[in-house]
Write a protein that holds these residues in place. Structure first.
Motif, short mmCIF file in Angstrom:
data_model
loop_
_atom_site.label_atom_id
_atom_site.label_comp_id
_atom_site.label_asym_id
_atom_site.label_seq_id
_atom_site.Cartn_x
_atom_site.Cartn_y
_atom_site.Cartn_z
N ASN A 164 -9.56 0.61 5.53
CA ASN A 164 -8.21 0.18 5.17
C ASN A 164 -7.23 1.19 5.72
OD1 ASN A 164 -9.11 -2.04 3.36
ND2 ASN A 164 -9.91 -0.33 2.17
N ILE A 165 -6.28 0.74 6.50
CA ILE A 165 -5.34 1.62 7.19
C ILE A 165 -3.92 1.28 6.74
CG2 ILE A 165 -4.51 2.43 9.42
CD1 ILE A 165 -7.20 1.24 10.56
N LYS A 166 -3.27 2.26 6.13
CA LYS A 166 -1.88 2.07 5.73
C LYS A 166 -1.00 3.05 6.47
CE LYS A 166 -2.79 0.26 1.11
NZ LYS A 166 -2.53 0.38 -0.35
N ILE A 167 0.11 2.58 6.94
CA ILE A 167 1.07 3.42 7.66
C ILE A 167 2.39 3.40 6.91
CG2 ILE A 167 2.26 3.82 9.83
CD1 ILE A 167 -0.09 2.57 11.27
N TYR A 168 2.86 4.61 6.60
CA TYR A 168 4.13 4.78 5.89
C TYR A 168 5.11 5.55 6.78
CZ TYR A 168 1.10 4.09 1.74
OH TYR A 168 0.20 3.61 0.81
#
Lengths: 174, 169
Positions: A164-168
């Motif tokens: 799971n890849i989240k970019i903020y």
């Protein structure tokens, strides 16, 4: 509203050896935080994980312009160092292994969209591999004064099972 | 409730300044400083940090620090010291790409009965065009409330960079 703004949330497709998150960097932010969790592999042999960037033309940057270094901290042997200069990708940032021996990352990216600056990264990772554990503290830079719009993750062998890849983006209000 | 960041202070340098101060710490939360594109007008000067008390940098000899320095071109090294009057980072340069970037977490700053602590992660191209990173931390061994941090140089001026203080809530 939080100054930490979620830009993208990607569930990795089973059976891929690379993951490209395109069009996630823009003029809206100068610093990004990327979290990767539950990164696993389809083989019992750990895969090495490397990073690259994607430029504004949509191409993965594979020019020999990456400098990078990593402190490797295994739970069962001596600590080590890895470093490269003028390479086509970063050093090993972490590992992925067969579930439940997963991997997690927190990565900060600096100045990716600025075409007057190099793109820098800091990475912190913990991986469980082959009944042991590896921690990695890493740095890197892409020595191009060019605009980067995306992030690319590579596994050295076989394919990735999950992640799971989240970019903020870190918002700055002047 | 999901953790979030609340901006407390920011300074984007657009003309030469000798230092950048970020204040506004007034609660017992953890705070985070993010810096990008930190550039200087004088080659081979050392970037440094001090904590602030009522907005003024504390230059007393009460800083202890330790860090591992990662290099892309050579063997890693260790930096440590006690009873310093500042925290020194590395030699910054003026050539293409020679800029620095930081993520710093601040702990106990608002507590007048405790020391102030910080963890530091950096990545930069230094004045020798080396990609390096500093992974470590510091403590200011004075029981006092501190309200922020100041970035400065051993000489010369800061000519660019965005410096932002966030509260982690």
């Amino acid at each position: 509203m939080s100054s930490l703004r979620l830009i993208s949330d990607t569930a990795l497709e089973d059976g891929v050896s690379t993951v490209s998150i395109e069009n996630c960097f823009s003029a809206d932010f100068d610093i990004y935080k990327i979290t990767i969790d539950n990164l696993t592999h389809n083989s019992g042999s750990p895969a090495e994980i490397y990073f690259k960037f994607i430029n504004s033309s949509g191409s993965v940057v594979s020019a020999s312009n990456y400098d990078s270094a990593s402190r490797r901290m295994p739970s069962s042997s001596v600590f080590g160092e890895t470093r490269i200069q003028n390479h086509t990708q970063t050093v090993i940032m972490g590992y992925a292994d067969l579930s439940p021996e997963g991997s997690g990352f927190v990565v900060y990216i600096f100045n990716p969209f600025l075409d007057s600056s190099y793109t820098y990264l800091i990475s912190q990772n913990m991986s469980a591999v082959s009944a042991g554990a590896y921690g990695q503290k890493s740095i890197g830079v892409l020595k191009q004064e060019a605009s980067m719009t995306g992030f690319h993750i590579m596994a050295s062998s076989n394919t990735l099972d999950s992640g799971n890849i989240k970019i903020y983006g870190l918002r700055v209000d002047s | 409730m999901t953790a979030s960041l609340v901006q407390v202070a920011t300074n984007t340098v657009s003309s030469s300044v000798s230092s950048v101060t970020l204040t506004g710490i007034n609660s017992d939360d953890v705070y985070m400083v993010a810096v990008n594109n930190f550039d200087v007008d004088t080659d081979a000067v050392t970037s440094r940090l001090r904590v602030t008390v009522s907005g003024s940098a504390d230059g007393t000899s009460n800083y202890d620090q330790a860090a591992r320095i990662l290099f892309a071109n050579t063997t890693f090294s260790t930096s440590s010291g006690q009873n310093l009057n500042r925290i020194d980072f590395f030699s910054q340069g003026t050539n293409t790409g020679e800029q620095s970037n930081f993520i710093i977490y601040l702990y106990n700053f608002n507590n007048s009965s405790e020391y102030c602590f910080g963890t530091v992660e950096t990545t930069a191209m230094d004045s020798n065009a080396r990609n390096l990173g500093r992974q470590g931390g510091f403590v200011h061994t004075v029981q006092q409330a501190c309200d922020g941090v100041q970035f400065s140089l051993s000489s010369g001026n800061i000519i660019s960079g965005t410096f932002t203080l966030y509260k982690v809530v």
